[in-house]
Scaffold this active site. Structure first.
Site, PDB file in Angstrom:
ATOM      1  CE  LYS A   1       0.372  -6.969  -7.132  1.00 52.00           C
ATOM      2  NZ  LYS A   1       1.713  -6.944  -6.505  1.00 52.00           N
TER       3      LYS A   1
ATOM      4  CB  CYS B   1      -1.283   7.053   2.226  1.00 51.87           C
ATOM      5  SG  CYS B   1      -2.004   6.355   3.718  1.00 51.87           S
TER       6      CYS B   1
ATOM      7  CD  GLU C   1      -8.951   3.609   1.604  1.00 54.63           C
ATOM      8  OE1 GLU C   1      -8.501   4.774   1.654  1.00 54.63           O
ATOM      9  OE2 GLU C   1     -10.039   3.291   2.083  1.00 54.63           O
TER      10      GLU C   1
ATOM     11  CD  GLU D   1       1.383   9.880  -2.146  1.00 49.43           C
ATOM     12  OE1 GLU D   1       1.111   9.315  -3.230  1.00 49.43           O
ATOM     13  OE2 GLU D   1       0.911   9.521  -1.063  1.00 49.43           O
TER      14      GLU D   1
HETATM   15  P1  NAD Z   1       1.685   1.341  -6.359  1.00 48.28           P
HETATM   16  O1  NAD Z   1       0.403   1.922  -6.835  1.00 48.28           O
HETATM   17  O2  NAD Z   1       2.860   1.439  -7.233  1.00 48.28           O
HETATM   18  O3  NAD Z   1       1.495  -0.213  -6.034  1.00 48.28           O
HETATM   19  C1  NAD Z   1       0.479  -0.671  -5.177  1.00 48.28           C
HETATM   20  C2  NAD Z   1       0.156  -2.117  -5.532  1.00 48.28           C
HETATM   21  O4  NAD Z   1      -0.419  -2.158  -6.843  1.00 48.28           O
HETATM   22  C3  NAD Z   1       1.371  -3.042  -5.580  1.00 48.28           C
HETATM   23  O5  NAD Z   1       1.003  -4.304  -5.084  1.00 48.28           O
HETATM   24  C4  NAD Z   1       1.660  -3.120  -7.066  1.00 48.28           C
HETATM   25  O6  NAD Z   1       2.356  -4.282  -7.447  1.00 48.28           O
HETATM   26  C5  NAD Z   1       0.260  -3.115  -7.638  1.00 48.28           C
HETATM   27  N1  NAD Z   1       0.149  -2.712  -9.050  1.00 48.28           N
HETATM   28  C6  NAD Z   1       0.974  -1.900  -9.756  1.00 48.28           C
HETATM   29  N2  NAD Z   1       0.516  -1.785 -11.022  1.00 48.28           N
HETATM   30  C7  NAD Z   1      -0.621  -2.520 -11.119  1.00 48.28           C
HETATM   31  C8  NAD Z   1      -1.553  -2.776 -12.152  1.00 48.28           C
HETATM   32  N3  NAD Z   1      -1.424  -2.238 -13.374  1.00 48.28           N
HETATM   33  N4  NAD Z   1      -2.605  -3.591 -11.891  1.00 48.28           N
HETATM   34  C9  NAD Z   1      -2.778  -4.119 -10.664  1.00 48.28           C
HETATM   35  N5  NAD Z   1      -1.919  -3.918  -9.642  1.00 48.28           N
HETATM   36  C10 NAD Z   1      -0.864  -3.112  -9.855  1.00 48.28           C
HETATM   37  O7  NAD Z   1       1.941   2.003  -4.930  1.00 48.28           O
HETATM   38  P2  NAD Z   1       3.189   1.826  -3.992  1.00 48.28           P
HETATM   39  O8  NAD Z   1       4.319   2.592  -4.556  1.00 48.28           O
HETATM   40  O9  NAD Z   1       3.372   0.381  -3.664  1.00 48.28           O
HETATM   41  O10 NAD Z   1       2.659   2.539  -2.649  1.00 48.28           O
HETATM   42  C11 NAD Z   1       2.673   3.888  -2.456  1.00 48.28           C
HETATM   43  C12 NAD Z   1       1.320   4.513  -2.730  1.00 48.28           C
HETATM   44  O11 NAD Z   1       0.318   3.903  -1.920  1.00 48.28           O
HETATM   45  C13 NAD Z   1       1.294   5.975  -2.353  1.00 48.28           C
HETATM   46  O12 NAD Z   1       0.627   6.710  -3.348  1.00 48.28           O
HETATM   47  C14 NAD Z   1       0.510   5.991  -1.059  1.00 48.28           C
HETATM   48  O13 NAD Z   1      -0.093   7.225  -0.765  1.00 48.28           O
HETATM   49  C15 NAD Z   1      -0.477   4.903  -1.287  1.00 48.28           C
HETATM   50  N6  NAD Z   1      -1.027   4.415  -0.017  1.00 48.28           N
HETATM   51  C16 NAD Z   1      -2.305   4.765   0.322  1.00 48.28           C
HETATM   52  C17 NAD Z   1      -2.843   4.357   1.524  1.00 48.28           C
HETATM   53  C18 NAD Z   1      -4.245   4.740   1.913  1.00 48.28           C
HETATM   54  O14 NAD Z   1      -4.748   4.155   2.864  1.00 48.28           O
HETATM   55  N7  NAD Z   1      -4.875   5.674   1.252  1.00 48.28           N
HETATM   56  C19 NAD Z   1      -2.076   3.571   2.392  1.00 48.28           C
HETATM   57  C20 NAD Z   1      -0.787   3.232   2.028  1.00 48.28           C
HETATM   58  C21 NAD Z   1      -0.269   3.657   0.810  1.00 48.28           C
END
Ligand code: NAD
Length: 492
Positions: A187, A296, A262, A393
């Protein structure tokens, strides 16, 4: 902001439907959503929006591919061959993939070409070499028994990824899972569905059997949550924000589904008095401004020794002014737009918070232009680690520069955070560098560099809001396999 540079590559838009069981299908309820170019705010495509029913369909397709399709019974070497064929398809479509990633996520095309794309392909090829090298063990327990441990695929994997590195984050999940013989329901984030769909199309063209890789674009609250709570999902591999990570962990708890999280970061980048200041300024600047700070592991807290603090801040501001903000298609652009209006508004809230809590806004802090979500590289100085801009963040190009007086204080400030993803250290003192590496609570510590990662090295946080588990390297093979003990009685 005027967009004048023409796109040098015709963009290949993949089917904008759901990929389930090898077929491109509409959502069961017929819903679609828009994906827009964050540099122009223009519509790129309407994409089928997966809902709970589609999640169920995709998981059933993944299960069938695992248990009834050829994937589960195929020789490991054949799986490897198909993954290399997938990599060949990716290679043959390199420019189209790069252009699409840049378009959908607003990422500068030069950085996608230099970084995201090669890292994604390297990841696929690295894991394509693994299937016939995932070995078990024979353990000498007693003479009248043959006891061995087999590595088995965990089964159906739900991979949920964010928008900041869509290609890379998708492949970090898909490639090791396929290498281990699992099937996947991916997804992508609703902001950036397109390159995931293109990868799905190329996987099919390469001969990866139907149902092995299913793709469900759409928001997390629909298909995402349904995947998390589906009892037929064997493993959830999530990359995203700590808040959603916690929701997913709670959603997975009743089923005790295997979980890798992650999550976020607020990484400290420590500049000691003896550092090569010019190199440190470049590293700290790239650490927070690369990908417009939407990383991230962004070095969002820059900790600088008091003896070089003023000079460092001055150089950091000067450097930030040389970074080209603008059209992602322009090869010279360093910072493209922020992903969305929502994200830009959130960043602006942090700028206000930094000002009202008493930090000094030394440069930046404003939106650039009125079309597209562009933002200036921003430097706050005189930041205290208790301020919101140092604790949360921001996920934007905002550096919080904090002063320290000695090593002990640097470590205390660095580790005083709910996050634990990464850290940087700049010094010429090798003993100090290693001592810091040992003391900093971070899954990755960079010495005299910042932001590097490689497929062969494990990636992840040391707990808290950075999450748990590891992507990449041999560690990811552990994510997608389980161990089965077999005891054969040899008494006759
Ligand atoms: P997000 O948590 O809003 O979304 C991530 C994914 O989760 C998306 O596909 C979203 O549609 C899905 N999602 C949202 N709500 C959900 C739910 N209730 N159930 C299942 N899936 C759900 O994050 P974002 O804004 O897309 O990305 C930014 C975040 O990602 C930042 O916090 C960043 O630090 C983190 N990130 C971490 C890494 C790592 O390797 N640690 C890498 C890249 C990004």
């Amino acid at each position: 902001m005027a967009m004048t540079a023409p796109s040098p590559t015709p963009v290949r838009i993949p089917p904008t439907k759901l990929l389930i069981g090898g077929a491109w299908v509409d959502a069961a309820d017929g819903k679609t959503f828009e994906t827009r170019n964050p540099a122009t705010e223009e519509l790129i495509a309407n994409v089928a929006q997966a809902g709970p029913e589609d999640a169920g369909r995709a998981v059933r397709a993944a299960r069938a591919a695992l248990e009834e399709g050829p994937w589960g019974t195929m020789r490991a070497s054949e799986r490897s061959r198909l993954m290399f064929a997938f990599a060949d398809k990716v290679r043959a479509n390199a420019e189209a993939i790069i252009a699409l990633e840049s378009l959908d996520g607003g990422k500068p095309i030069s950085s996608v070409r230099r970084q995201d794309y090669p890292a994604m392909l390297d990841c696929l090829e690295y894991y394509a070499g693994w299937p016939d090298k995932i070995m078990g063990d024979v353990v000498p327990v007693r003479p009248d028994a043959l006891t061995y441990i087999e590595r088995v695929p965990v089964g159906v994997v739900a991979a949920i990824v964010p928008w900041n590195f869509p290609l890379m984050n998708s492949m970090w999940k898909i490639a090791p899972a396929l290498a281990c013989g699992c099937t996947v329901v991916l997804k992508p984030a609703s902001e950036t569905p397109l390159t995931a769909l293109l990868l799905g199309e190329l996987a099919l063209e390469a001969g990866i059997p139907p149902g092995v890789l299913n793709i469900l674009p759409g928001p997390g609250s629909g298909a995402g949550m349904s995947l998390v709570t589906n009892p037929d999902v064997d493993k959830i591999s999530f990359t995203g924000s700590p808040g959603v990570g916690k929701t997913i962990m709670a959603g997975a708890a009743p089923l005790i589904t295997r979980l890798t999280l992650e999550l976020g970061g607020k990484s400290p980048n420590l500049i000691f008095a003896d550092a090569d200041v010019e190199a440190a300024v470049k590293g700290a600047s790239a650490g927070i401004f690369f990908n417009s700070g939407q990383v991230c592991s962004a070095g969002s807290r820059v900790l600088v020794h008091e003896s070089i603090y003023d000079k460092f801040c001055e150089l950091m501001v000067a450097r930030s002014k040389t970074l080209k903000v603008g059209d992602p298609r322009d090869e010279k652009t360093y910072m493209g737009p922020i992903i969305s209006q929502k994200q830009l508004t959130s960043i602006m809230g942090y700028i206000d918070s930094g000002k009202s809590e008493g930090a000094t806004l030394l440069s930046g802090g404003d939106r650039v232009g009125t079309k597209g979500y562009f933002m200036e590289p921003t430097v706050f100085t005189n930041v205290d680690n208790s301020m919101k801009i140092a604790r949360e963040e921001i996920f934007g190009p905002v550096a919080a520069v904090i002063k320290f007086k000695d090593e002990a204080e640097a470590v205390r400030i660095a580790n005083d955070s709910p996050f634990s993803l990464a850290a940087g250290v700049w010094t010429k003192d090798i003993g100090l560098a290693h001592a810091m590496a040992r003391k900093l609570r971070a899954g990755t510590v960079w010495i005299n560099t910042y932001g590097q990662s490689d497929t062969r090295l494990p990636w992840g946080g040391l707990g808290g809001d950075s999450g748990m588990g590891r992507d990449l390297g041999p560690a990811a093979i552990d994510n997608y396999t389980d161990k089965k003990t077999i005891w054969v009685n040899l008494r006759r």
